[in-house]
Design a protein around this motif. Structure first.
Motif: not given
Length: 486
Positions: A235-241, A316-323, A327-331
């Protein structure tokens, strides 16, 4: 004799009993002994020479020990020799076999017309004896029966021998057949039992493996502490991204608005328009303004290309962050599902473990029974092999039946000697019975017991001894009488 002398006389005391007068009683009633004795002697002699003679033909069968040791063959798988002989005796003396022997050998020809066949069979059974011969051996050394005797009694010695030989042959055949049949039956029974136990063991093993395969997670979590999750890192990584994407989106908006109208181009266009309003197109100021506009547009074009590159990088960075966020959400969802499944498995683990433990206990018991049955099967197969090769415990004839040269019954000396003995015994019984019934008074003791008083006088009976007559005594008496007459 006075009263005092009578009281002090020991032979006349009331203590004298029946035994003291027994010799006189026997002498007084001697004819009751002699007559039955003579009659018994006559009866014994008559019986000894009038009773029909019976001849006995006998055979001795040895119980041979197995040729191989019991520790090699695995012990005895068949019944003991006594049980086998008991069964064989019932078969040997069965009604069909005895009827066949009677008809084949012409037995009891004189009795067939007077007696029914069932009585003849019973008489033949009573005339046949199959008895074990025991030896004095210790109880821990195995069975004491080492041989069996077979006898048959019949008035004709030749037929007695023939019938006894038939019994022996039938006995040997039945013993070998019965031993082999029982050994084969034992092997078949143990084989079926072992196969059934093996099938049950295989079925239980399949059930246990199936339960383990279907509940691997529960069994793996049994006895294991629940591992903690990622500690909130996802969750913290998702918020930072997400914060980084917000910043990148703002930069992208700024770059997009800046690329719509370059300020240098706008200023150059305004300066050109002002110069044209004052001067003609060929005026140096107008040409200078045009030159500055061209340069501003070229510079703006380069800036737009750089902005587009920066915007593409930001996208591209935004797309990578969204991906990464996806992935983090799925994990995180997978971890949550795994934790839920682990908790559910831990809740089901005790029941599954208990079920497997019960099945395992049954499996261990079946395996133990299977091992025991397999051991017995091997021993039974060894015993069957020994029975097939005639190497197990078996019978052998060591004394075949022969024709008797003298009758077994009657025992003439015994009858002749037993007749007078039985007669004297009968006479003694009669003497004692008569003595008890008549109850004569014998002696002072008996009289005193009856009257309760002591007799005053005892008159003894004095008998004059008989004198043997002398050879010349009558002549002397005759001469004396003659002298007196003269």
């Amino acid at each position: 004799m006075t009263v005092a002398e009578l009281e002090s006389s020991p032979e006349d005391q009331p203590s004298d009993g029946f035994i003291g007068y027994l010799p006189s009683i026997l002498w007084q009633r001697r004819w009751l002994l002699l007559i039955p004795g003579l009659l018994g002697l006559v009866a014994g002699v008559a019986a000894a020479y009038t009773v029909p003679s019976t001849f006995r033909s006998s055979a001795l069968l040895l119980v041979e020990s197995p040729e191989l040791a019991s520790d090699i063959t695995g012990g005895r798988a068949t019944n003991s020799i006594e049980q086998r002989i008991a069964k064989i005796r019932q078969q040997v003396l069965s009604r069909p076999d005895l009827i066949q022997l009677i008809e084949t050998n012409g037995l009891y020809a004189e009795l067939r017309e007077a007696q029914p066949l069932s009585e003849l069979i019973e008489e033949m059974r009573s005339a046949t004896t199959i008895a074990p011969v025991n030896a004095d051996v210790a109880a821990n050394q195995g069975p004491s029966t080492i041989a069996f005797s077979l006898t048959f009694d019949y008035p004709d010695p030749i037929k007695a021998q023939v019938v006894a030989q038939g019994f022996v042959e039938r006995l040997m055949k039945l013993d070998a057949t019965q031993t082999a049949r029982e050994a084969a039956g034992t092997v078949q029974f143990l084989q079926d039992q072992t196969d059934d136990l093996a099938e049950q063991v295989s079925t239980l093993e399949g059930q246990i493996n199936q339960i383990k395969a279907a509940n691997g997670t529960a069994l793996a979590s049994a006895g294991m502490m629940m591992m903690s999750g990622s500690g909130g890192s996802a969750p913290s990584q998702i918020a930072a991204l997400q914060r980084e994407n917000a910043q990148l989106s703002a930069q992208l908006t700024t770059l997009a608005s800046a690329s719509d109208r370059d300020p240098a181009v706008v200023a150059a266009e305004a300066q050109l328009a002002g110069a044209r309003a004052v001067y003609s197109d060929n005026h140096p100021d107008v040409r200078l303004a045009q030159q500055r506009l061209v340069e501003a547009k070229q510079f703006a074009t380069r800036n737009i290309a750089m902005q587009n590159t920066a915007m593409a990088t930001i996208r591209q960075q935004i797309a990578a962050n969204n991906e990464t966020i996806r992935a983090l959400s799925s994990a995180e969802s997978t971890e949550q599902a795994r934790e839920i499944a682990m908790r559910s498995a831990q809740a089901r683990a005790p029941a599954i473990t208990e079920q497997i433990a019960q099945l395992q206990a049954r499996l261990d018991s079946l395996r133990k029974n299977y091992d025991l049955s397999a051991t017995k099967l091997i021993a039974a197969q060894g015993a069957a092999k020994l029975a097939e090769q005639q190497k197990n415990e078996r019978l052998s004839v060591i004394e075949p039946p022969v024709v008797a040269d003298s009758p077994h019954w009657p025992n003439r000396p015994l009858l002749i000697a037993g007749g007078p003995v039985a007669g004297l015994g009968l006479g003694l019984v009669l003497v004692l019975l008569l003595e008890l019934l008549a109850r004569p008074i014998r002696g002072v003791g008996a009289l005193q017991r009856i009257t309760g008083e002591i007799p005053l006088v005892v008159i003894p009976t004095v008998r004059e001894p008989r004198r043997r007559p002398r050879l010349f005594q009558p002549k002397r008496r005759k001469a004396r009488r003659v002298a007196l007459t003269d």
